[in-house]
Scaffold this motif. Sequence first.
Motif: not given
Length: 85
Positions: A3-13, A37-39, A41-51
Amino acid sequence: LAAAAPLRAEPAAVAEARQALADGLPQVAIRKLTTAPAPADPQVALLLGRSLVAAGRYQEAVERLKPLAAADRSAAFFLAEAHAG
């Protein structure tokens, strides 16, 4: 089949920051990612870097993206863009 792991909901921020960047508002994305507050998560860090790159804040982007670049091609791309900026 496993079974695929359930997707985590992304924090609203994070979702709001992602939308702000897509809308061409990198400063809004940066504010949302740095004030809510953000997890750790490397994807959040990437999003901040892109921004940061989109906002022309290249040195800050380099600091955020450098630790990610070896393991993530997107981070390496935006790191190169930050260095070129």
